[in-house]
Design an enzyme around this catalytic site. Structure first.
Site, mmCIF file in Angstrom:
data_model
loop_
_atom_site.group_PDB
_atom_site.id
_atom_site.type_symbol
_atom_site.label_atom_id
_atom_site.label_comp_id
_atom_site.label_asym_id
_atom_site.label_seq_id
_atom_site.Cartn_x
_atom_site.Cartn_y
_atom_site.Cartn_z
ATOM 1 N N GLY A 1 -6.407 3.789 -10.420
ATOM 2 C CA GLY A 1 -6.802 3.686 -9.025
ATOM 3 C C GLY A 1 -6.130 4.694 -8.118
ATOM 4 N N LYS B 1 -13.716 -4.436 5.080
ATOM 5 C CA LYS B 1 -14.582 -3.248 5.096
ATOM 6 C C LYS B 1 -15.973 -3.539 5.649
ATOM 7 C CE LYS B 1 -12.231 -0.844 1.331
ATOM 8 N NZ LYS B 1 -12.363 -0.155 0.027
ATOM 9 N N THR C 1 -9.140 -1.774 4.472
ATOM 10 C CA THR C 1 -9.176 -2.239 3.088
ATOM 11 C C THR C 1 -9.539 -3.717 3.040
ATOM 12 O OG1 THR C 1 -7.971 -2.203 0.981
ATOM 13 C CG2 THR C 1 -6.703 -2.791 2.945
ATOM 14 N N GLY D 1 -17.085 -4.437 -0.333
ATOM 15 C CA GLY D 1 -17.280 -3.088 0.163
ATOM 16 C C GLY D 1 -17.014 -2.013 -0.871
ATOM 17 N N SER E 1 0.810 -1.222 0.000
ATOM 18 C CA SER E 1 0.000 0.000 0.000
ATOM 19 C C SER E 1 0.845 1.273 0.000
ATOM 20 C CB SER E 1 -0.920 0.013 1.222
ATOM 21 O OG SER E 1 -1.626 1.226 1.293
ATOM 22 N N TYR E 2 0.347 2.281 -0.716
ATOM 23 C CA TYR E 2 0.966 3.609 -0.721
ATOM 24 C C TYR E 2 0.334 4.534 0.318
ATOM 25 C CZ TYR E 2 3.132 2.298 -5.156
ATOM 26 O OH TYR E 2 3.862 1.672 -6.133
ATOM 27 N N ASP F 1 -14.647 6.050 0.503
ATOM 28 C CA ASP F 1 -14.502 5.488 -0.847
ATOM 29 C C ASP F 1 -15.449 6.182 -1.818
ATOM 30 O OD1 ASP F 1 -12.497 3.646 -0.375
ATOM 31 O OD2 ASP F 1 -13.874 2.003 0.066
ATOM 32 N N ASN G 1 -14.470 2.271 5.571
ATOM 33 C CA ASN G 1 -13.056 2.294 5.178
ATOM 34 C C ASN G 1 -12.249 3.292 6.002
ATOM 35 O OD1 ASN G 1 -13.818 4.802 3.930
ATOM 36 N ND2 ASN G 1 -12.074 4.560 2.535
ATOM 37 N N MET H 1 -9.961 0.402 -9.757
ATOM 38 C CA MET H 1 -9.654 0.782 -8.383
ATOM 39 C C MET H 1 -8.288 0.277 -7.929
ATOM 40 S SD MET H 1 -13.195 0.463 -6.253
ATOM 41 C CE MET H 1 -14.689 1.320 -6.731
#
Length: 293
Positions: A253, A70, A66, A133, A18-19, A106, A91, A230
């Site tokens: 995304g 969710k 995530t 989700g 993940s960023y 989201d 989220n 996404m």
């Protein structure tokens, strides 16, 4: 005297790719805020309640949530925002002195990148891949902020899609919602907008298949469409490559990630995220990673 930072984090499974930590820590540093964002990998659904109870005790300020939790975290919340309650997925979590409040940002992350194309979507069918989700957030975003003629849900197991459709129909959804199988390429081809709300194509996620939710030889994607993936790692997924090759509009995304992150950041800190700085720094990071790969 040592001043402890407020801890934020991402709850998920195998989400080291993940960023989100980079995004939120860049924003906090830019604004001089005392927050630090990290990752909390939780291996199974049954551990989520105890993890959140521990977070209360430790005073962790908040979380993003995530795949695949969710929906799981909803039952652990003391309060839900209207949008989180409407779709049954969370989220973003705020720990307000031991009271857990669930939000869903989201929806904002979906709406912001699509707003320039509202006229293209108007009175046209749109499609969503998935039944989790993220798909629920997409249904809510499309039905409340846009005016498509109908929403088509493409799922692997039709009964799960039908269950989701019933859930939204019980809420008097203003737009027709239908369920289709993943191999219904004709129904997909006829959609003006297609959103991939599954993790398929995610780099480094062991639980998600590689490749594209839409096979390259299927004839689904064409120049009159908008393709919104996404998945944000890699930035240019196989699905987005297919979209660009056929002349379709491709929405990565990363745009959703920044959109939902900016809203989460504001909920936690009360400050607007410096989006331009975050986007520029993230693009620099992605370019560096691309060169080294």
């Amino acid at each position: 005297m040592y001043s402890a930072k407020k801890i934020l984090g991402l709850i998920g499974r195998n989400v080291g790719y993940s960023y989100s930590p980079y995004i939120h820590n860049t924003a906090a540093e830019k604004l001089g805020l005392g927050y630090y964002y990290t990752i909390f990998n939780i291996s199974s659904h049954d551990l989520v309640p105890s993890a959140l109870e521990g977070a209360k005790a430790l005073g962790i300020a908040g979380f993003n949530v995530t795949i695949p939790y969710k929906k799981t975290v909803v039952a652990c919340m003391d309060k839900l925002s209207p949008e989180a309650e409407a779709i049954g997925a969370v989220n973003t979590i705020v720990n307000d002195n031991g009271t857990l409040i669930g939000y869903n940002t989201d929806i904002a992350g979906i709406v912001i990148p699509l707003e320039p194309y509202a006229s293209m979507i108007d009175a046209q069918p749109v499609g969503i891949f998935g039944n989790g989700g993220a798909a629920m957030a997409a249904i809510e975003a499309l039905s409340t902020c846009f005016t498509p003629s109908g929403i088509r849900l493409f799922v692997r197991q039709r009964e799960k899609g039908s269950e989701l459709c019933r859930q939204f129909k019980d809420k008097n959804l203003p737009i027709p919602l239908s369920t289709h199988t993943l191999d219904d390429h004709t129904a997909q081809h006829n959609c003006r907008l297609l959103i991939n709300a599954t993790p398929i194509g995610t780099k480094g996620l062991d639980t998600a298949p590689a490749g594209s939710i839409i096979p390259s030889g299927s004839g689904v994607v064409h120049s009159g469409q908008i393709i919104f993936d996404m998945v944000y790692n890699p930035v240019e997924t196989q699905l987005l490559q297919l979209a660009k090759a056929t002349g379709a509009i491709a929405i990565p995304g990363i745009e959703m990630l920044i959109g939902q992150a900016s809203r989460s950041f504001e909920i936690w800190t009360g400050k607007a995220m410096p989006v331009t700085t975050v986007r520029n720094k993230l693009q620099e990071l992605l370019l560096t990673e691309k060169r080294s790969s």
